[in-house]
Design a protein around this motif. Sequence first.
Motif, PDB file in Angstrom:
ATOM      1  N   ALA A  55      46.629  35.863  44.536  1.00 38.71           N
ATOM      2  CA  ALA A  55      45.415  36.174  43.778  1.00 38.71           C
ATOM      3  C   ALA A  55      44.259  36.521  44.716  1.00 38.71           C
ATOM      4  O   ALA A  55      43.507  37.471  44.466  1.00 38.71           O
ATOM      5  CB  ALA A  55      45.039  34.998  42.878  1.00 38.71           C
ATOM      6  N   ILE A  56      44.115  35.766  45.795  1.00 32.50           N
ATOM      7  CA  ILE A  56      43.051  36.043  46.759  1.00 32.50           C
ATOM      8  C   ILE A  56      43.270  37.402  47.418  1.00 32.50           C
ATOM      9  O   ILE A  56      42.314  38.170  47.616  1.00 32.50           O
ATOM     10  CB  ILE A  56      42.950  34.914  47.798  1.00 32.50           C
ATOM     11  CG1 ILE A  56      42.391  33.661  47.119  1.00 32.50           C
ATOM     12  CG2 ILE A  56      42.087  35.325  48.992  1.00 32.50           C
ATOM     13  CD1 ILE A  56      42.460  32.410  47.959  1.00 32.50           C
ATOM     14  N   THR A  58      44.672  39.969  46.052  1.00 31.52           N
ATOM     15  CA  THR A  58      44.274  40.946  45.040  1.00 31.52           C
ATOM     16  C   THR A  58      42.759  41.107  45.018  1.00 31.52           C
ATOM     17  O   THR A  58      42.244  42.235  44.974  1.00 31.52           O
ATOM     18  CB  THR A  58      44.791  40.525  43.645  1.00 31.52           C
ATOM     19  OG1 THR A  58      46.216  40.462  43.682  1.00 31.52           O
ATOM     20  CG2 THR A  58      44.345  41.500  42.569  1.00 31.52           C
ATOM     21  N   ILE A  59      42.046  39.997  45.075  1.00 26.39           N
ATOM     22  CA  ILE A  59      40.582  40.050  45.100  1.00 26.39           C
ATOM     23  C   ILE A  59      40.110  40.784  46.351  1.00 26.39           C
ATOM     24  O   ILE A  59      39.221  41.648  46.290  1.00 26.39           O
ATOM     25  CB  ILE A  59      39.980  38.628  45.038  1.00 26.39           C
ATOM     26  CG1 ILE A  59      40.234  38.017  43.658  1.00 26.39           C
ATOM     27  CG2 ILE A  59      38.489  38.652  45.367  1.00 26.39           C
ATOM     28  CD1 ILE A  59      39.929  36.535  43.581  1.00 26.39           C
ATOM     29  N   ARG A  60      40.704  40.462  47.506  1.00 17.79           N
ATOM     30  CA  ARG A  60      40.323  41.133  48.755  1.00 17.79           C
ATOM     31  C   ARG A  60      40.513  42.640  48.658  1.00 17.79           C
ATOM     32  O   ARG A  60      39.651  43.407  49.094  1.00 17.79           O
ATOM     33  CB  ARG A  60      41.151  40.594  49.920  1.00 17.79           C
ATOM     34  CG  ARG A  60      40.688  39.288  50.434  1.00 17.79           C
ATOM     35  CD  ARG A  60      41.544  38.904  51.617  1.00 17.79           C
ATOM     36  NE  ARG A  60      41.028  37.711  52.252  1.00 17.79           N
ATOM     37  CZ  ARG A  60      41.688  37.000  53.124  1.00 17.79           C
ATOM     38  NH1 ARG A  60      42.915  37.357  53.484  1.00 17.79           N
ATOM     39  NH2 ARG A  60      41.161  35.931  53.657  1.00 17.79           N
ATOM     40  N   LYS A  62      40.454  44.499  46.071  1.00 17.43           N
ATOM     41  CA  LYS A  62      39.437  45.060  45.180  1.00 17.43           C
ATOM     42  C   LYS A  62      38.070  45.080  45.855  1.00 17.43           C
ATOM     43  O   LYS A  62      37.293  46.012  45.653  1.00 17.43           O
ATOM     44  CB  LYS A  62      39.382  44.277  43.877  1.00 17.43           C
ATOM     45  CG  LYS A  62      40.595  44.516  43.010  1.00 17.43           C
ATOM     46  CD  LYS A  62      40.516  43.780  41.709  1.00 17.43           C
ATOM     47  CE  LYS A  62      41.755  44.078  40.877  1.00 17.43           C
ATOM     48  NZ  LYS A  62      41.672  43.515  39.542  1.00 17.43           N
ATOM     49  N   LEU A  63      37.759  44.069  46.665  1.00 19.15           N
ATOM     50  CA  LEU A  63      36.487  44.047  47.377  1.00 19.15           C
ATOM     51  C   LEU A  63      36.437  45.120  48.463  1.00 19.15           C
ATOM     52  O   LEU A  63      35.378  45.678  48.748  1.00 19.15           O
ATOM     53  CB  LEU A  63      36.244  42.663  47.993  1.00 19.15           C
ATOM     54  CG  LEU A  63      36.016  41.519  47.020  1.00 19.15           C
ATOM     55  CD1 LEU A  63      35.966  40.193  47.769  1.00 19.15           C
ATOM     56  CD2 LEU A  63      34.744  41.735  46.229  1.00 19.15           C
ATOM     57  N   SER A  68      35.987  49.516  43.156  1.00 14.45           N
ATOM     58  CA  SER A  68      36.384  48.146  42.845  1.00 14.45           C
ATOM     59  C   SER A  68      36.404  47.840  41.358  1.00 14.45           C
ATOM     60  O   SER A  68      36.862  46.784  40.956  1.00 14.45           O
ATOM     61  CB  SER A  68      35.464  47.154  43.566  1.00 14.45           C
ATOM     62  OG  SER A  68      34.148  47.280  43.072  1.00 14.45           O
TER      63      SER A  68
END
Length: 70
Positions: A55-56, A58-60, A62-63, A68
């Motif tokens: 999950a992290i 995936t967030i990275r 997108k960031l 984004s």
Amino acid sequence: MKRTGKKALPFVPTEIHVSTVMDERGPLGILSIQTTEGLLDIALDRQTADTIVDAINTIRSKLDSDDSGI
């Protein structure tokens, strides 16, 4: 996951600590996060820890992305 209704403000992490403990089923990782609203302790087995890492990541991505979606 789509949220509906009124959104709560996110907790802002101010300090993060990690440790491990043993229980009757084996080792657990403990993620302790001090937030603006208080302490959050999360016990993680290997499968859950891997899911959070995914999950992290995936967030990275997108960031780091130019688009984004924010």
